[in-house]
Design a protein around this motif. Sequence first.
Motif, PDB file in Angstrom:
ATOM      1  N   GLU A  79      37.826  40.127  35.412  1.00 53.34           N
ATOM      2  CA  GLU A  79      38.632  41.496  36.007  1.00 53.34           C
ATOM      3  C   GLU A  79      36.745  41.681  36.936  1.00 53.34           C
ATOM      4  OE1 GLU A  79      38.927  42.615  39.508  1.00 53.34           O
ATOM      5  OE2 GLU A  79      40.988  42.528  38.613  1.00 53.34           O
ATOM      6  N   PHE A  80      36.138  41.239  37.802  1.00 54.42           N
ATOM      7  CA  PHE A  80      35.027  41.556  39.077  1.00 54.42           C
ATOM      8  C   PHE A  80      34.930  42.816  39.555  1.00 54.42           C
ATOM      9  CE2 PHE A  80      36.797  38.748  41.716  1.00 54.42           C
ATOM     10  CZ  PHE A  80      36.456  39.702  42.539  1.00 54.42           C
ATOM     11  N   ASN A  81      36.592  43.374  40.009  1.00 48.47           N
ATOM     12  CA  ASN A  81      36.069  44.403  40.852  1.00 48.47           C
ATOM     13  C   ASN A  81      37.361  44.839  41.066  1.00 48.47           C
ATOM     14  OD1 ASN A  81      35.952  46.845  42.491  1.00 48.47           O
ATOM     15  ND2 ASN A  81      35.476  45.471  44.171  1.00 48.47           N
ATOM     16  N   PRO A  82      38.360  46.504  39.296  1.00 51.34           N
ATOM     17  CA  PRO A  82      39.051  46.894  39.164  1.00 51.34           C
ATOM     18  C   PRO A  82      39.798  47.130  40.470  1.00 51.34           C
ATOM     19  CG  PRO A  82      37.460  47.835  37.464  1.00 51.34           C
ATOM     20  CD  PRO A  82      37.217  46.568  38.701  1.00 51.34           C
ATOM     21  N   ASP A  83      39.068  48.105  41.302  1.00 46.34           N
ATOM     22  CA  ASP A  83      39.582  48.404  42.500  1.00 46.34           C
ATOM     23  C   ASP A  83      40.054  48.514  43.138  1.00 46.34           C
ATOM     24  OD1 ASP A  83      39.835  50.068  44.736  1.00 46.34           O
ATOM     25  OD2 ASP A  83      37.401  50.884  44.927  1.00 46.34           O
ATOM     26  N   PRO A  84      41.361  48.340  43.106  1.00 47.54           N
ATOM     27  CA  PRO A  84      42.244  47.502  44.524  1.00 47.54           C
ATOM     28  C   PRO A  84      42.458  48.219  45.475  1.00 47.54           C
ATOM     29  CG  PRO A  84      43.610  49.445  43.270  1.00 47.54           C
ATOM     30  CD  PRO A  84      42.280  49.793  42.756  1.00 47.54           C
ATOM     31  N   ASP A  85      41.863  48.705  45.882  1.00 41.63           N
ATOM     32  CA  ASP A  85      41.699  48.099  47.449  1.00 41.63           C
ATOM     33  C   ASP A  85      39.546  47.390  48.246  1.00 41.63           C
ATOM     34  OD1 ASP A  85      43.113  50.303  47.651  1.00 41.63           O
ATOM     35  OD2 ASP A  85      41.853  52.354  47.767  1.00 41.63           O
ATOM     36  N   LYS A  86      39.419  46.213  46.997  1.00 42.00           N
ATOM     37  CA  LYS A  86      38.334  46.443  47.627  1.00 42.00           C
ATOM     38  C   LYS A  86      38.244  44.791  47.098  1.00 42.00           C
ATOM     39  CE  LYS A  86      34.976  49.659  47.508  1.00 42.00           C
ATOM     40  NZ  LYS A  86      34.531  50.554  47.616  1.00 42.00           N
ATOM     41  N   GLY A  87      37.669  44.284  48.024  1.00 42.97           N
ATOM     42  CA  GLY A  87      38.366  42.355  48.035  1.00 42.97           C
ATOM     43  C   GLY A  87      39.583  41.956  47.941  1.00 42.97           C
ATOM     44  N   CYS A  88      39.820  40.897  47.688  1.00 40.37           N
ATOM     45  CA  CYS A  88      40.855  40.037  47.805  1.00 40.37           C
ATOM     46  C   CYS A  88      41.655  40.112  46.401  1.00 40.37           C
ATOM     47  CB  CYS A  88      40.733  38.536  48.234  1.00 40.37           C
ATOM     48  SG  CYS A  88      42.407  37.890  48.470  1.00 40.37           S
ATOM     49  N   LYS A  89      43.532  40.690  46.683  1.00 40.33           N
ATOM     50  CA  LYS A  89      43.433  41.007  45.149  1.00 40.33           C
ATOM     51  C   LYS A  89      45.249  40.107  44.983  1.00 40.33           C
ATOM     52  CE  LYS A  89      40.785  44.173  44.008  1.00 40.33           C
ATOM     53  NZ  LYS A  89      40.133  43.776  42.687  1.00 40.33           N
ATOM     54  N   ILE A  90      45.709  39.714  44.381  1.00 41.64           N
ATOM     55  CA  ILE A  90      46.979  39.482  44.068  1.00 41.64           C
ATOM     56  C   ILE A  90      48.151  40.352  42.959  1.00 41.64           C
ATOM     57  CG2 ILE A  90      48.603  38.213  43.141  1.00 41.64           C
ATOM     58  CD1 ILE A  90      47.370  36.698  45.413  1.00 41.64           C
ATOM     59  N   LEU A  91      49.236  41.029  43.750  1.00 39.13           N
ATOM     60  CA  LEU A  91      50.046  41.568  43.060  1.00 39.13           C
ATOM     61  C   LEU A  91      50.176  41.109  42.360  1.00 39.13           C
ATOM     62  CD1 LEU A  91      51.080  44.343  41.860  1.00 39.13           C
ATOM     63  CD2 LEU A  91      52.609  44.995  44.336  1.00 39.13           C
TER      64      LEU A  91
ATOM     65  N   TRP B  23      47.199  45.156  39.893  1.00 37.39           N
ATOM     66  CA  TRP B  23      46.055  43.930  40.577  1.00 37.39           C
ATOM     67  C   TRP B  23      45.546  43.142  40.155  1.00 37.39           C
ATOM     68  CZ3 TRP B  23      48.049  44.220  45.643  1.00 37.39           C
ATOM     69  CH2 TRP B  23      48.675  44.516  46.364  1.00 37.39           C
ATOM     70  N   ALA B  24      45.233  42.036  40.549  1.00 39.22           N
ATOM     71  CA  ALA B  24      43.860  41.312  39.666  1.00 39.22           C
ATOM     72  C   ALA B  24      43.556  40.912  41.395  1.00 39.22           C
ATOM     73  CB  ALA B  24      44.738  40.038  39.102  1.00 39.22           C
ATOM     74  N   SER B  25      42.053  40.645  41.242  1.00 44.60           N
ATOM     75  CA  SER B  25      41.356  39.748  42.065  1.00 44.60           C
ATOM     76  C   SER B  25      41.312  39.072  41.732  1.00 44.60           C
ATOM     77  CB  SER B  25      39.793  39.911  41.313  1.00 44.60           C
ATOM     78  OG  SER B  25      39.414  41.899  41.296  1.00 44.60           O
ATOM     79  N   VAL B  26      41.555  38.204  43.271  1.00 43.99           N
ATOM     80  CA  VAL B  26      41.290  36.359  43.845  1.00 43.99           C
ATOM     81  C   VAL B  26      39.859  36.404  42.719  1.00 43.99           C
ATOM     82  CG1 VAL B  26      41.849  34.243  44.528  1.00 43.99           C
ATOM     83  CG2 VAL B  26      43.479  36.808  45.055  1.00 43.99           C
TER      84      VAL B  26
END
Length: 118
Positions: free
Chosen positions: A71-83, A89-92
């Motif tokens: 996980e390179f960016n755990p902030d759910p408001d940053k980057g492209c995420k998948i629920l 949330w997980a980063s694409v």
Amino acid sequence: MAKQYTNKLTPEILAGFDKSPFTDEQLAEMSADARAIVEEQQEFHRQHPVTGIYHIAVAGSLTRRGGVADEFNPDPDKGCKILRFDETWASVLTECCTVTYPDGSTARIITSAGVNTR
């Protein structure tokens, strides 16, 4: 080992695209306008069948050699995420993301969707 995915378009996957997401009961409860929209979409899909599939990798994905995508960016408001199904949330993942293997070694992803962008 967890199930491994490929981008192969199998008969089982194709059959899944042919199945309606709505039960007969749900269709019966829809308004005529809503059913018309569903029927239009079904006809569109019959005329434009699926010819390819590409799975995306998200943080936590497993590699063939047992690595785990980081996980390179755990902030759910940053980057492209998948629920995910577990409501997290997980980063694409894309180029330059990393994978960590059981022996502690790491690797950097250098291609995405089968295309080398270098």
